[in-house]
Design a protein around this motif. Structure first.
Motif, PDB file in Angstrom:
ATOM      1  N   VAL A 185      14.456  15.019 -12.665  1.00 41.73           N
ATOM      2  CA  VAL A 185      14.211  16.545 -13.002  1.00 41.73           C
ATOM      3  C   VAL A 185      14.072  16.549 -14.428  1.00 41.73           C
ATOM      4  O   VAL A 185      14.406  15.734 -15.327  1.00 41.73           O
ATOM      5  CB  VAL A 185      14.798  17.297 -12.262  1.00 41.73           C
ATOM      6  N   ARG A 186      13.475  17.701 -14.806  1.00 42.69           N
ATOM      7  CA  ARG A 186      13.227  18.218 -16.057  1.00 42.69           C
ATOM      8  C   ARG A 186      14.685  18.751 -16.993  1.00 42.69           C
ATOM      9  O   ARG A 186      15.465  19.200 -15.976  1.00 42.69           O
ATOM     10  CB  ARG A 186      12.186  18.979 -16.684  1.00 42.69           C
ATOM     11  N   ALA A 187      14.872  18.218 -18.060  1.00 42.22           N
ATOM     12  CA  ALA A 187      15.934  18.949 -18.665  1.00 42.22           C
ATOM     13  C   ALA A 187      16.199  20.312 -18.613  1.00 42.22           C
ATOM     14  O   ALA A 187      15.071  21.158 -18.631  1.00 42.22           O
ATOM     15  CB  ALA A 187      16.184  18.463 -20.005  1.00 42.22           C
ATOM     16  N   GLY A 188      17.241  21.186 -18.508  1.00 38.12           N
ATOM     17  CA  GLY A 188      17.054  22.482 -18.192  1.00 38.12           C
ATOM     18  C   GLY A 188      17.126  23.087 -16.980  1.00 38.12           C
ATOM     19  O   GLY A 188      17.314  24.188 -16.880  1.00 38.12           O
ATOM     20  N   LEU A 189      16.909  22.149 -15.894  1.00 37.80           N
ATOM     21  CA  LEU A 189      16.692  22.853 -14.607  1.00 37.80           C
ATOM     22  C   LEU A 189      18.044  23.334 -14.096  1.00 37.80           C
ATOM     23  O   LEU A 189      19.309  22.484 -14.597  1.00 37.80           O
ATOM     24  CB  LEU A 189      16.299  21.650 -13.633  1.00 37.80           C
ATOM     25  N   ASN A 190      18.303  24.332 -13.417  1.00 38.23           N
ATOM     26  CA  ASN A 190      19.313  24.850 -12.817  1.00 38.23           C
ATOM     27  C   ASN A 190      19.201  24.596 -11.264  1.00 38.23           C
ATOM     28  O   ASN A 190      18.258  24.297 -10.599  1.00 38.23           O
ATOM     29  CB  ASN A 190      19.747  26.100 -13.161  1.00 38.23           C
ATOM     30  N   SER A 191      20.320  25.035 -10.507  1.00 40.05           N
ATOM     31  CA  SER A 191      20.259  24.940  -9.277  1.00 40.05           C
ATOM     32  C   SER A 191      19.040  25.712  -8.361  1.00 40.05           C
ATOM     33  O   SER A 191      18.609  25.132  -7.409  1.00 40.05           O
ATOM     34  CB  SER A 191      21.830  25.091  -8.395  1.00 40.05           C
ATOM     35  N   ARG A 192      19.170  27.033  -9.003  1.00 40.42           N
ATOM     36  CA  ARG A 192      17.873  27.715  -8.431  1.00 40.42           C
ATOM     37  C   ARG A 192      16.553  27.121  -8.311  1.00 40.42           C
ATOM     38  O   ARG A 192      15.968  27.041  -7.335  1.00 40.42           O
ATOM     39  CB  ARG A 192      18.030  28.940  -8.971  1.00 40.42           C
ATOM     40  N   LYS A 215      12.261  23.518  -6.031  1.00 41.20           N
ATOM     41  CA  LYS A 215      11.587  22.318  -6.363  1.00 41.20           C
ATOM     42  C   LYS A 215      11.529  21.430  -4.901  1.00 41.20           C
ATOM     43  O   LYS A 215      10.518  20.681  -4.748  1.00 41.20           O
ATOM     44  CB  LYS A 215      12.178  21.219  -7.504  1.00 41.20           C
ATOM     45  N   LEU A 216      12.628  21.653  -4.206  1.00 47.62           N
ATOM     46  CA  LEU A 216      12.953  20.524  -3.075  1.00 47.62           C
ATOM     47  C   LEU A 216      12.012  21.625  -1.875  1.00 47.62           C
ATOM     48  O   LEU A 216      12.193  21.009  -0.919  1.00 47.62           O
ATOM     49  CB  LEU A 216      14.495  20.700  -2.738  1.00 47.62           C
ATOM     50  N   GLY A 217      11.732  22.694  -1.938  1.00 51.26           N
ATOM     51  CA  GLY A 217      10.538  23.394  -1.158  1.00 51.26           C
ATOM     52  C   GLY A 217      11.663  24.214  -0.063  1.00 51.26           C
ATOM     53  O   GLY A 217      11.328  24.457   1.175  1.00 51.26           O
ATOM     54  N   ILE A 218      13.028  24.324  -0.455  1.00 44.05           N
ATOM     55  CA  ILE A 218      13.974  24.805   0.593  1.00 44.05           C
ATOM     56  C   ILE A 218      13.769  26.571   0.559  1.00 44.05           C
ATOM     57  O   ILE A 218      13.437  27.211  -0.712  1.00 44.05           O
ATOM     58  CB  ILE A 218      15.436  24.665   0.069  1.00 44.05           C
TER      59      ILE A 218
END
Length: 73
Positions: free
Chosen positions: A22-29, A34-37
């Motif tokens: 994943v890209r740097a700076g990504l958070n859980s939200r 990204k996972l399509g949840i």
């Protein structure tokens, strides 16, 4: 950066255990998106075993457990 995703419970319908880049700076939200949840699921995130705010930035090598909050009665 690489993170390991470990969905728990209902979340497993939408994602599987995996290690992803994943890209740097990504958070859980952002990871959830990204996972399509579906955003209708109320989620909490545990990073390396500690509950964290969904807006907390992830770091290379983190293990993220995504868990839904369930209500009932």
């Amino acid at each position: 950066m690489k993170i390991t995703v470990r969905p728990v419970g209902v979340v497993r319908r939408f994602a599987e255990d995996q290690t992803i880049v994943v890209r740097a700076g990504l958070n859980s939200r952002g990871l959830i998106r990204k996972l399509g949840i579906p955003h209708e699921l109320k989620m909490i995130s545990f990073v390396n075993g500690t509950r964290v705010d969904l807006n907390e930035e992830l770091k290379d090598g983190d293990e993220v457990r995504l868990v839904t909050l369930l209500t009932g009665g």
